[in-house]
Design an enzyme around this catalytic site. Sequence first.
Site, PDB file in Angstrom:
ATOM      1  N   ARG A  84       0.752  -1.174   0.109  1.00 25.75           N
ATOM      2  CA  ARG A  84       0.083  -0.136  -0.122  1.00 25.75           C
ATOM      3  C   ARG A  84       0.799   1.156  -0.001  1.00 25.75           C
ATOM      4  O   ARG A  84       0.636   2.226  -0.745  1.00 25.75           O
ATOM      5  CB  ARG A  84      -0.955  -0.064   1.349  1.00 25.75           C
ATOM      6  CG  ARG A  84      -2.113  -0.775   1.124  1.00 25.75           C
ATOM      7  CD  ARG A  84      -2.605  -1.356   2.359  1.00 25.75           C
ATOM      8  NE  ARG A  84      -1.614  -2.130   2.900  1.00 25.75           N
ATOM      9  CZ  ARG A  84      -1.622  -3.630   2.439  1.00 25.75           C
ATOM     10  NH1 ARG A  84      -2.542  -3.797   1.704  1.00 25.75           N
ATOM     11  NH2 ARG A  84      -0.632  -4.109   2.619  1.00 25.75           N
ATOM     12  N   THR A  85       1.855   1.530   0.727  1.00 28.04           N
ATOM     13  CA  THR A  85       2.566   2.592   1.073  1.00 28.04           C
ATOM     14  C   THR A  85       3.321   3.033  -0.377  1.00 28.04           C
ATOM     15  O   THR A  85       3.085   4.066  -0.657  1.00 28.04           O
ATOM     16  CB  THR A  85       3.516   2.239   2.277  1.00 28.04           C
ATOM     17  OG1 THR A  85       2.731   2.136   3.488  1.00 28.04           O
ATOM     18  CG2 THR A  85       4.154   3.878   2.762  1.00 28.04           C
ATOM     19  N   LYS A 129      26.225  -4.350  -2.212  1.00 27.49           N
ATOM     20  CA  LYS A 129      27.848  -4.253  -2.420  1.00 27.49           C
ATOM     21  C   LYS A 129      28.255  -3.560  -1.184  1.00 27.49           C
ATOM     22  O   LYS A 129      29.764  -3.336  -1.161  1.00 27.49           O
ATOM     23  CB  LYS A 129      28.216  -3.572  -3.773  1.00 27.49           C
ATOM     24  CG  LYS A 129      27.756  -3.906  -4.939  1.00 27.49           C
ATOM     25  CD  LYS A 129      28.012  -3.151  -6.271  1.00 27.49           C
ATOM     26  CE  LYS A 129      27.094  -3.642  -7.197  1.00 27.49           C
ATOM     27  NZ  LYS A 129      27.114  -2.239  -8.243  1.00 27.49           N
ATOM     28  N   ARG A 133      11.275   3.821   2.974  1.00 28.35           N
ATOM     29  CA  ARG A 133      11.211   2.957   4.066  1.00 28.35           C
ATOM     30  C   ARG A 133      12.320   2.286   4.383  1.00 28.35           C
ATOM     31  O   ARG A 133      12.744   1.629   3.566  1.00 28.35           O
ATOM     32  CB  ARG A 133       9.903   1.899   3.650  1.00 28.35           C
ATOM     33  CG  ARG A 133       9.472   0.722   4.760  1.00 28.35           C
ATOM     34  CD  ARG A 133       8.490  -0.025   4.427  1.00 28.35           C
ATOM     35  NE  ARG A 133       7.147   0.804   4.752  1.00 28.35           N
ATOM     36  CZ  ARG A 133       5.955   0.198   4.828  1.00 28.35           C
ATOM     37  NH1 ARG A 133       5.816  -1.184   4.460  1.00 28.35           N
ATOM     38  NH2 ARG A 133       4.956   1.048   4.960  1.00 28.35           N
ATOM     39  N   HIS A 169       5.322   5.750  11.565  1.00 28.60           N
ATOM     40  CA  HIS A 169       4.844   5.681  10.147  1.00 28.60           C
ATOM     41  C   HIS A 169       3.839   6.925   9.889  1.00 28.60           C
ATOM     42  O   HIS A 169       2.497   6.618   9.932  1.00 28.60           O
ATOM     43  CB  HIS A 169       3.967   4.312   9.887  1.00 28.60           C
ATOM     44  CG  HIS A 169       3.628   3.883   8.613  1.00 28.60           C
ATOM     45  ND1 HIS A 169       3.993   4.858   7.506  1.00 28.60           N
ATOM     46  CD2 HIS A 169       3.459   2.945   7.949  1.00 28.60           C
ATOM     47  CE1 HIS A 169       3.563   4.011   6.409  1.00 28.60           C
ATOM     48  NE2 HIS A 169       3.162   2.796   6.727  1.00 28.60           N
TER      49      HIS A 169
END
Length: 304
Positions: free
Chosen positions: A53-54, A82, A103, A131
């Site tokens: 969703r986000t 890396k 995120r 959030h």
Amino acid sequence: MKNKSLISINDYSKEEILKIVELSSFFEQKKNQNQDYLKGKVIATLFFEPSTRTRLSFETAINRLGGRVIGFSDARNTSATKGESLKDTIMMVSRYADLIVMRHPLEGSAQYASEVSGVPVINAGDGANQHPSQTLLDLYSIAKTQGRLDDLNICMVGDLKYGRTIHSLLMALSHFNPKFDFVAPDELRMPSEYKDFCDKKGISYNECIEMDKCIPDADILYMTRVQQERFNDPMEYEKVKNVYTLNAAMLEDAKENMKVLHPLPRVGEISTDVDASDKAYYFQQAENGVYARMAIIASALGVV
Ligand code: CP
């Protein structure tokens, strides 16, 4: 709000929160129009942790506003594998994009990114911490369904310990004289720092283990998933994973205006027989995420 990062919901004042709620409604009214608020802007979506969703609602919001998206949904395909540091990644991406949405599984990573970035950073979830864009869409959903944000009974259920949506929402609602019921098993109770926060603000809360007892008083029943990814010990997760399951019969004594919210994904805490109830609001809530994120991005870039 122009050029301002959104890392914690506390970065926004009550007035700024209300402005985002108002702007979300403005964008919802315009949802079928092509818009060019973000014409010429490039926005990076950097998802170091899974999301449906986000990420997709942020990217929908950018597309609807006429902007362009760069980024990744799986950090395994980036030079992080890396050994490139978060600092180097952010310093470089901020030279490509006008805004970064990120995120990351580490608490505090969004704050750190905002300190090394040359452009605003929107926190799309940092570990169990915050959030804030979810909170703004939650507030928009509450305002839409209840006609107000003030003086509501909010029952929060499930993983109150690790639930970042819970922590952000509690802080945002502190502006609006809420009454909270915190429903959780002992292992997942609301952390003391958030209860201390309520005490300092004079906000009334009640802690209980049985969800049924709290449903009749609730205006909003905010369900959450027990998040397997936050547990170090799989046995601890097994003990609590199915502790609450809401079903349609349990809503019989709920108030007329009561709505069930859930940030989603759900994995079993809301039975599918609730979906047909007029109390179920979680899919509309996910849609509201597009409008709230249009409002957040447009505000951060100063185009409204
Ligand atoms: N509500 C929420 O954050 O959902 P995703 O994890 O799918 O983005």
